[in-house]
Design an enzyme around this catalytic site. Structure first.
Site, PDB file in Angstrom:
ATOM      1  N   ASP A   1      -1.196  -6.347  -7.925  1.00 36.62           N
ATOM      2  CA  ASP A   1       0.001  -5.849  -7.242  1.00 36.62           C
ATOM      3  C   ASP A   1      -0.069  -6.100  -5.734  1.00 36.62           C
ATOM      4  OD1 ASP A   1      -2.037  -3.975  -7.348  1.00 36.62           O
ATOM      5  OD2 ASP A   1      -0.794  -2.345  -8.116  1.00 36.62           O
TER       6      ASP A   1
ATOM      7  N   HIS B   1      -6.614   5.200 -11.099  1.00 32.65           N
ATOM      8  CA  HIS B   1      -6.097   6.443 -10.493  1.00 32.65           C
ATOM      9  C   HIS B   1      -6.566   7.699 -11.212  1.00 32.65           C
ATOM     10  CE1 HIS B   1      -3.649   4.332  -7.648  1.00 32.65           C
ATOM     11  NE2 HIS B   1      -2.945   3.711  -8.576  1.00 32.65           N
TER      12      HIS B   1
ATOM     13  N   HIS C   1      -3.265  -0.404  -4.676  1.00 36.54           N
ATOM     14  CA  HIS C   1      -3.349   1.035  -4.425  1.00 36.54           C
ATOM     15  C   HIS C   1      -4.802   1.508  -4.357  1.00 36.54           C
ATOM     16  CE1 HIS C   1       0.538   0.384  -6.599  1.00 36.54           C
ATOM     17  NE2 HIS C   1       0.989   1.181  -5.652  1.00 36.54           N
TER      18      HIS C   1
HETATM   19  C1  SP5 Z   1      -2.368   1.185 -11.562  1.00 39.47           C
HETATM   20  C2  SP5 Z   1      -1.325   1.197 -10.483  1.00 39.47           C
HETATM   21  O1  SP5 Z   1      -1.114   0.184  -9.831  1.00 39.47           O
HETATM   22  N1  SP5 Z   1      -0.616   2.314 -10.322  1.00 39.47           N
HETATM   23  C3  SP5 Z   1       0.401   2.418  -9.344  1.00 39.47           C
HETATM   24  C4  SP5 Z   1       1.116   3.706  -9.424  1.00 39.47           C
HETATM   25  C5  SP5 Z   1       2.240   3.777  -8.428  1.00 39.47           C
HETATM   26  N2  SP5 Z   1       3.064   4.878  -8.654  1.00 39.47           N
HETATM   27  C6  SP5 Z   1       4.044   5.171  -7.669  1.00 39.47           C
HETATM   28  C7  SP5 Z   1       5.095   4.142  -7.702  1.00 39.47           C
HETATM   29  C8  SP5 Z   1       6.155   4.403  -6.698  1.00 39.47           C
HETATM   30  C9  SP5 Z   1       7.142   3.298  -6.849  1.00 39.47           C
HETATM   31  N3  SP5 Z   1       8.130   3.357  -5.865  1.00 39.47           N
HETATM   32  C10 SP5 Z   1       8.994   2.231  -6.016  1.00 39.47           C
HETATM   33  C11 SP5 Z   1       9.702   1.946  -4.773  1.00 39.47           C
HETATM   34  C12 SP5 Z   1      10.360   0.611  -4.945  1.00 39.47           C
HETATM   35  N4  SP5 Z   1      10.973   0.207  -3.735  1.00 39.47           N
HETATM   36 ZN    ZN Z   2      -1.793  -0.586  -8.118  1.00 46.52          ZN
END
Ligand code: SP5
Ligand code: ZN
Length: 341
Positions: free
Chosen positions: A284, A159, A197
Site C-alpha cells: 500500500d 495491526h 501503515h
Molecule cells: C493491513 C492494512 O493495511 N490495514 C490498513 C487499515 C486502514 N484502515 C483505515 C482506513 C481508512 C481509510 N480511509 C480512506 C480515505 C480515502 N481517501
Molecule cells: Zn497497510
C-alpha cells in the site's frame, strides 16, 4: 521460492467497512489474494502449496486465550442477538473507564478492538485461522532449510495486538511466525514491516522483549491510521529498550526517500544478527494505492526485494496490505523476483 496459499481466505468476505460515515465495500477483499496468486503462477515464481494445520497452540503463544475465544464465537454470538448487519464495534473503554471484559457482545467487540472500520462477518474466524496456518507453514519451510518462503496471508495481521483486532487484521501472522522461530530455538528474530501503515500490533506484542527486533517504516501516524502508535520515540521498554524502531514519512514520499529508512533498518537488522527475518509485506506504499500517500512505483519493489536479499537471512514474507488490486500482483511478485535475482 514457494508460496503458501489457502483458498479458505475467501471465507473472509465482509460486506461492510465503516468509512466516512457510511458502509462501503471493504478495501481488504478476496480479489486481492486471487490477483497475487494469479501473478505468482503466471510468473512461475515457484510451487504453490496449501498450508498444514497447526491448531491454536502457536496462535496462543502470541494472542490471549480470551481474545481467541472471543473471535471464535463472535459471529455466532452476534447473530444470536438478532443483529441485522455485520459485527461492528461501537463502544470502547475510553480514558478513565474500566478495562474489564463485558458479557454483552457489543461490550466485548469494543473490549477486543481498537478500530471500527473492520467488521466481523460470517467466516472471518475460519479465514483468520487459515491465514495463521499459511504463515506457520511458510515458517516451517524456512526452518526446514528453504532460503525464503512467501506466506500469501489473507486476512492480513500486523495491526492485531495480543488481544485486539482492527485495521483489517485479526491474528498477527508475522508475530505468530516469529514466535514459532523462537520456540524452535532460533535465538533472535527480526521483523521488518514495510506496509504503508505502522505495524502497531507487532510492535506492542514484542515491545518489552530483546529477542525479537521490530522495525516499521510507515506514514506519519499524526496523519494516518493507526494514529495512536508508531512514533519515532517508541523504542521499546524494559528488556526491549532499543529493540523497536519506527521510521515515519510525510505525504508524497518516493522510493528515493523511503529507501533511506530501509537502509537504516537493514543496518540495524545486520547489527542484531538474527537467525531469521520476517518481512511484513504491504504494497500500500504504491503510488496508486487508494487509502495511502506514498509514491512508490512498481519497479521500486524489485529494488526492495534485492535489498532484503542482501541481508542474507532465512526469510519469511507475510502478506499485509495493498489495495490497488490492479497492481497488487505485479508489485508483490516484483519483491520476490528482486529477492531471488
Ligand atoms: C493491513 C492494512 O493495511 N490495514 C490498513 C487499515 C486502514 N484502515 C483505515 C482506513 C481508512 C481509510 N480511509 C480512506 C480515505 C480515502 N481517501
Ligand atoms: Zn497497510
Amino acid at each position: 521460492m514457494k508460496t503458501v496459499f489457502s483458498p479458505l481466505h475467501s471465507l473472509r468476505s465482509a460486506k461492510t467497512e465503516l468509512d466516512g460515515g457510511i458502509l462501503i465495500e471493504p478495501h481488504e477483499k478476496p480479489s486481492r489474494a486471487e490477483t497475487i496468486l494469479a501473478r505468482v503462477r503466471s510468473q512461475t515464481l515457484g510451487e504453490v502449496i496449501e498450508p498444514d494445520e497447526f491448531g491454536l497452540e502457536p496462535v496462543k503463544r502470541v494472542h490471549t486465550a480470551d481474545y481467541v475465544e472471543f473471535l471464535e464465537h463472535c459471529w455466532a454470538d452476534w447473530v444470536a442477538e438478532g443483529k441485522p448487519g455485520e459485527a461492528i464495534p461501537a463502544v470502547w473503554c475510553g480514558r478513565g473507564m474500566r478495562p474489564r471484559m463485558p458479557k454483552d457482545i457489543d461490550g466485548r467487540l469494543g473490549y477486543f478492538s481498537f478500530a471500527a472500520e473492520t467488521s466481523i462477518s460470517n467466516g472471518t474466524w475460519e479465514a483468520a485461522c487459515a491465514s495463521a496456518n499459511v504463515a506457520l507453514t511458510a515458517q516451517k519451510l524456512v526452518a526446514n532449510g528453504e532460503r525464503a518462503a512467501f506466506a500469501l496471508c489473507r486476512p492480513p495481521g500486523h495491526h492485531a495486538h495480543a488481544d485486539l483486532f482492527g485495521g483489517y487484521c485479526f491474528f498477527n501472522n508475522a508475530a505468530i511466525a516469529a514466535q514459532a522461530f523462537r520456540d524452535q530455538g532460533y535465538e533472535r528474530v527480526a521483523i521488518l514491516d514495510v506496509d504503508f501503515h505502522h505495524g502497531n500490533g507487532t510492535q506492542a506484542i514484542f515491545y518489552d522483549r530483546s529477542d525479537v527486533l521490530t522495525i516499521s517504516l510507515h506514514g506519519d501516524p499524526d496523519l494516518v491510521f493507526p494514529h495512536f502508535l508508531g512514533f519515532e520515540d517508541e523504542t521499546g521498554e524494559g528488556d526491549g529498550k532499543g529493540y523497536n524502531l519506527n521510521v515515519i514519512y510525510p505525504p508524497g514520499t518516493p522510493y528515493s526517500e523511503w529507501s533511506r529508512g530501509l537502509e537504516t533498518a537493514c543496518k540495524r537488522i545486520a547489527d542484531f544478527q538474527p537467525s531469521a527475518l520476517i518481512i511484513a509485506l504491504g504494497v500500500d506504499t504504491f503510488e496508486e494505492d487508494p487509502i495511502s500517500f506514498f509514491k512508490l512505483k512498481s519497479t521500486d519493489y524489485v529494488s526492495l526485494g534485492e535489498r532484503i536479499a542482501q541481508l542474507g537471512l532465512p526469510t519469511v514474507f507475510t502478506m499485509e496490505g495493498g489495495y490497488d488490486v490492479d497492481a497488487i500482483g505485479v508489485n508483490v511478485v516484483n519483491v520476490m523476483q528482486g529477492f531471488e535475482s
